[in-house]
Scaffold this motif. Structure first.
Motif, mmCIF file in Angstrom:
data_model
loop_
_atom_site.group_PDB
_atom_site.id
_atom_site.type_symbol
_atom_site.label_atom_id
_atom_site.label_comp_id
_atom_site.label_asym_id
_atom_site.label_seq_id
_atom_site.Cartn_x
_atom_site.Cartn_y
_atom_site.Cartn_z
ATOM 1 N N TRP A 46 0.965 -1.226 -0.089
ATOM 2 C CA TRP A 46 0.011 -0.045 -0.086
ATOM 3 C C TRP A 46 0.811 1.267 -0.145
ATOM 4 N N GLN A 47 1.702 1.305 0.816
ATOM 5 C CA GLN A 47 2.553 2.612 0.963
ATOM 6 C C GLN A 47 3.567 2.638 -0.421
ATOM 7 N N ARG A 48 3.920 1.581 -0.959
ATOM 8 C CA ARG A 48 4.984 1.680 -2.199
ATOM 9 C C ARG A 48 3.844 2.183 -3.224
ATOM 10 N N GLU A 49 2.560 1.748 -3.341
ATOM 11 C CA GLU A 49 1.620 2.333 -4.242
ATOM 12 C C GLU A 49 1.529 3.854 -4.060
ATOM 13 N N MET A 50 1.370 4.465 -2.664
ATOM 14 C CA MET A 50 1.284 5.859 -2.592
ATOM 15 C C MET A 50 2.425 6.411 -3.037
ATOM 16 N N ARG A 51 3.664 5.787 -2.681
ATOM 17 C CA ARG A 51 4.969 6.549 -3.111
ATOM 18 C C ARG A 51 4.996 6.499 -4.738
ATOM 19 N N ASP A 52 4.657 5.640 -5.286
ATOM 20 C CA ASP A 52 4.798 5.636 -6.663
ATOM 21 C C ASP A 52 3.776 6.554 -7.391
ATOM 22 N N HIS A 53 2.728 6.812 -6.843
ATOM 23 C CA HIS A 53 1.651 7.538 -7.767
ATOM 24 C C HIS A 53 1.184 8.925 -6.894
ATOM 25 N N PHE A 54 1.838 9.131 -5.934
ATOM 26 C CA PHE A 54 1.706 10.422 -5.330
ATOM 27 C C PHE A 54 2.960 11.218 -5.199
ATOM 28 N N ASP A 55 2.838 12.617 -5.529
ATOM 29 C CA ASP A 55 3.816 13.573 -5.414
ATOM 30 C C ASP A 55 4.379 13.975 -3.880
ATOM 31 N N ARG A 56 5.456 13.365 -3.360
ATOM 32 C CA ARG A 56 5.992 13.367 -2.106
ATOM 33 C C ARG A 56 4.780 13.243 -1.017
ATOM 34 N N PRO A 57 4.297 11.920 -1.001
ATOM 35 C CA PRO A 57 3.251 11.852 0.131
ATOM 36 C C PRO A 57 3.932 12.034 1.396
ATOM 37 N N THR A 58 3.092 12.739 2.290
ATOM 38 C CA THR A 58 3.401 12.854 3.591
ATOM 39 C C THR A 58 3.433 11.772 4.551
ATOM 40 N N PRO A 59 4.417 11.705 5.695
ATOM 41 C CA PRO A 59 4.524 10.721 6.448
ATOM 42 C C PRO A 59 2.899 10.500 7.028
#
Length: 261
Positions: A46-59
């Motif tokens: 899930w976290q990898r998906e967000m890192r791949d598709h979001f621009d600089r996701p927040t902690p």
């Protein structure tokens, strides 16, 4: 956006001899531990998906993916973004729009600015391409402390927070500045949306600094309501995590470990 994973014990033929050495409670414990291994594998995907598709996701949004662990009494594990309370926006609301698309919900600050008549109907806020110094968090978002100062300056804190609104004396100190900080005055431009002395500027909140306020820079722009395109996918996460065979391997490992092998 919940993913629930259960387990079928019929896939454990290769560890029948080890299972015979364990008590019923130990077997359930091995099942639960293997399921939890899979839950945390799903969380990483899930976290990898967000890192791949979001621009600089927040902690905040990355850490929101929570694993509700299996127990010997409840042999299923759940992985989902979870709201833990506080001032942040519910991650489920954020991520649903990113999965299914649709209109972006107003932030609390936008609702506050709209309530006092600063943010026009049909508009939301966006940080400018070149952020005002000290205003951004390095991830394309406005910094919380700076946003509070801005809302306080415009008397937008609401009834419960009215004491946090900036007094005339505090404003005067802000306008004057100090030896280490230049003075600043914030003002609103409605641009082409309304007439006024600042109509030559784009709609938004601006800052005037320097001698006699001759240096004018954008702070927070007013833009049309945002529409999200679908960017993340539970199906893609599940396919990439390949949880069923992973969990089977981890349960076999947990059984052998409890059996002393």
């Amino acid at each position: 956006m919940r993913v629930t994973v259960a387990f079928d014990p019929s896939s454990l033929k290769s560890v029948q001899s080890q299972l015979a050495k364990l008590s019923g409670q130990q077997v359930k414990q091995a099942y639960a531990e293997g399921l939890n291994d899979g839950g945390f594998q799903g969380r990483r995907e899930w976290q990898r998906e967000m890192r791949d598709h979001f621009d600089r996701p927040t902690p905040y949004i990355l850490k929101s993916v929570y694993v509700r662990k299996a127990t010997p009494e409840r042999l299923s594990v759940e992985i989902e973004p979870t709201y833990f309370g506080g001032k942040g926006v519910d991650p489920q609301k954020i991520l649903q729009a990113q999965e299914f698309g649709g209109a972006r919900r107003d932030k609390r600050s936008e609702a506050a600015l709209r309530r006092i008549g600063i943010l026009p109907s049909g508009y939301q806020t966006a940080i400018p391409a070149t952020p005002y110094p000290g205003s951004d968090d390095g991830r394309g978002n406005i910094r919380g402390g700076f946003l509070v100062q801005l809302l306080s300056y415009f008397q937008a804190m609401g009834e419960q927070g009215y004491k946090a609104n900036m007094t005339d004396r505090r404003k005067a100190r802000l306008h004057k500045g100090t030896k280490t900080r230049e003075g600043v005055r914030f003002f609103v431009s409605f641009g082409y949306l309304r007439s006024g002395p600042a109509k030559h500027l784009a709609p938004g909140i601006w800052a005037a600094t320097g001698l006699d306020g001759f240096i004018v820079r954008p702070v927070l722009m007013f833009v049309r309501d945002g529409i999200y395109e679908p960017r993340i996918s539970r199906e893609r996460v599940a396919e990439r995590a390949d949880l069923e065979p992973y969990i089977e391997r981890r349960i076999r490992y947990r059984i052998r470990r409890l059996a002393g092998e």
